[in-house]
Write an enzyme that holds these catalytic residues in place. Structure first.
Site, PDB file in Angstrom:
ATOM      1  N   SER A   1      -5.988 -15.868 -36.742  1.00  6.74           N
ATOM      2  CA  SER A   1      -5.175 -16.778 -37.147  1.00  6.74           C
ATOM      3  C   SER A   1      -4.585 -16.987 -38.254  1.00  6.74           C
ATOM      4  CB  SER A   1      -5.781 -18.224 -36.739  1.00  6.74           C
ATOM      5  OG  SER A   1      -4.723 -19.055 -36.203  1.00  6.74           O
TER       6      SER A   1
ATOM      7  N   LYS B   1      -2.872 -13.740 -40.605  1.00  7.91           N
ATOM      8  CA  LYS B   1      -1.761 -13.673 -41.500  1.00  7.91           C
ATOM      9  C   LYS B   1      -2.427 -12.903 -42.792  1.00  7.91           C
ATOM     10  CE  LYS B   1      -0.239 -18.567 -39.672  1.00  7.91           C
ATOM     11  NZ  LYS B   1      -0.161 -18.112 -38.472  1.00  7.91           N
TER      12      LYS B   1
ATOM     13  N   TRP C   1       1.374 -20.701 -28.567  1.00  6.44           N
ATOM     14  CA  TRP C   1       1.767 -21.274 -29.694  1.00  6.44           C
ATOM     15  C   TRP C   1       1.975 -20.105 -30.787  1.00  6.44           C
ATOM     16  CZ3 TRP C   1       4.129 -24.934 -32.029  1.00  6.44           C
ATOM     17  CH2 TRP C   1       3.875 -25.322 -33.178  1.00  6.44           C
TER      18      TRP C   1
ATOM     19  N   HIS D   1      -6.992 -19.255 -28.006  1.00  2.07           N
ATOM     20  CA  HIS D   1      -6.991 -18.731 -29.510  1.00  2.07           C
ATOM     21  C   HIS D   1      -8.489 -18.859 -30.034  1.00  2.07           C
ATOM     22  CE1 HIS D   1      -4.796 -18.962 -33.214  1.00  2.07           C
ATOM     23  NE2 HIS D   1      -5.546 -19.838 -33.640  1.00  2.07           N
TER      24      HIS D   1
END
Ligand code: GTR
Length: 439
Positions: free
Chosen positions: A277, A281, A368, A418
């Site tokens: 998540s 990044k 998302w 997620h």
């Protein structure tokens, strides 16, 4: 002038829209037509035809685009200082050696510090390859081993009581164990190295005030624009391309790598950096800047990670900059509700890993994070791998659930939410075996 790849994608993947944050687009039919820059066309229109041109010209140009418009510029590193604070040669029932090492990020003992937790398999021949990644809830949350020190840093409060007044408690021990799969990693002959991301910078808009970012400013920082509104999430006089929290966290990963270069049990040429998540990044940005990471893994990293921003599916640039004003550089806010003006997109970030293997993973219910956008970014990084003589993803269509694909670029979309699961880890271990243990 630039050759652009035009994409208008209409597909359906099974959805669970109610469970996703409201007010975002999850409908493929509503994805705007968008243009992606070709990673092999220079800003002046020159076609990149040779490996040398890629290495010497286009790669630095793309890196600079990400520094200027998205993550901000990372200052020159300061030499860190390391101190081993514990060692247990009989951890995990004798299967591993556990070490804790403090990394003084500015080289000074009274400056910001990051605590590394390291598990090395005892039975594997040394030095061993390793997985390195930041964790969300403290090293003590990674495994229930009571010998692991509780995190000392500010921590995000969660719905349970394992973090109280932003401090770790014993109740958090092992809370994130399913996300780390320590025993499986050890059994497969890899070391696992982790640190809590909030050691590097606490994850809130004022985090920069107590972190490395207030002490280590990029040198020739561009000045703030006249009449600029004081930035949220950055020092008051921050330049528009000064680094954000993701930049600082990525800097921490590179300093962990500095330590691994000195650790005799670990083979520093075979370190895979991974993150989930917001930390996915971070692993991508770390891998783009620091080519010592031999494999780069992004788990459900979404917007500002592996997903294409221009599709505007799920989280958008505006949403991320509003919820997390401290993550990116000030310039990135120019693209709020204006993604089509971006001179880059995340396929170009993935291309910066080439020729190193990179793995992008999505989850079915994580709309998302835009799984399709993550797949497409991996796909559009492929021309760079081909130029370098490597097979990239090797497929044109998004695979079905739980069907991993890919050669030098790996990809899967698994069932579920997620998260980082045992399934994800099994794929990363297989991928690392394939690339690190080649005959
Ligand atoms: C969400 C954020 C995502 C992702 C995620 C996480 O709130 O919108 O970009 O990073 O947090 O880190 O778990």
């Amino acid at each position: 002038m630039w050759r652009l790849i035009c994409i208008l994608f209409v597909v359906g993947i099974s959805t669970d829209i109610e469970a996703q944050p409201a007010g975002a687009n999850y409908d493929e039919a509503k994805v705007p037509a968008y243009l992606l820059h070709d990673p092999l066309i220079m800003a002046d229109g020159t076609l990149v035809k040779t490996v040398k041109q890629w290495d010497k010209e286009r790669r630095p140009e793309i890196l600079k685009l990400f520094e200027t418009h998205e993550y901000g510029r990372t200052p020159d590193p300061i030499k860190p200082k390391f101190e081993q604070i514990s060692e247990n040669k009989k951890a995990l029932g004798g299967k591993a050696t556990r070490r804790e090492v403090t990394v003084f990020l500015t080289g000074k003992e009274d400056g910001p510090a990051m605590d590394l937790l390291i598990f090395v398999p005892n039975s594997a021949p040394k030095p061993v390859p390793a997985f390195l990644g930041l964790n969300f809830a403290g090293n003590h949350a990674v495994h229930s081993d009571p010998g692991i020190a509780l995190a000392r840093c500010w921590l995000r409060e969660t719905r349970d009581v394992s973090v109280t007044n932003n401090r770790a408690t014993d109740l958090g021990r092992g809370k994130e164990a399913s996300r780390w799969q320590v025993e499986k990693v050890i059994e497969r002959g890899y070391a696992l190295v982790t640190a809590c991301y909030c050691d590097i910078e606490p994850d809130h808009a004022d985090g920069h005030k107590t972190s490395l970012r207030s002490m280590l400013r990029p040198k020739k920082s561009t000045k703030p624009a006249k009449n600029a509104v004081p930035p949220k999430g950055a020092p008051a006089d921050a330049g528009p391309d000064e680094w954000g929290a993701i930049g600082a966290w990525a800097y921490g990963l590179s300093r962990a790598m500095d330590y691994l270069e000195k650790e005799d049990d670990i083979d520093e040429k075979h370190v895979a950096v991974l993150g989930h998540s917001r930390l996915g990044k971070t692993s991508l940005w770390a891998g783009a800047q620091d080519e010592r990471f031999a494999i780069v893994i992004s788990n459900d990293s979404g917007e500002g990670g592996a997903a294409l921003s221009k599709r505007r599916v799920g989280e958008t640039v505006e949403r991320i900059n509003t919820s997390f004003p401290h993550w990116f550089c000030i310039n990135f806010k120019k693209y709020n509700d204006n993604e089509q003006a971006l001179p880059l997109d995340q396929h170009m970030l993935i291309a910066l890993m080439a020729p190193r293997p990179v793995y992008v993973a999505s989850a079915e219910k994580d709309l998302w994070a835009d799984p399709k956008g993550e797949f497409l970014a991996a796909k559009h990084a492929e021309p760079v791998y081909r130029l370098l003589g490597l097979e990239g993803l090797g497929v044109d269509q998004m695979p079905g659930l739980n069907q991993p694909v890919g050669k030098t670029i790996g990809y899967h979309i698994r069932t579920g939410e997620h998260d980082v699961t045992e399934y994800d880890w099994a794929r990363y271990l297989d991928f690392a075996d394939r690339h690190f243990k080649k005959k």
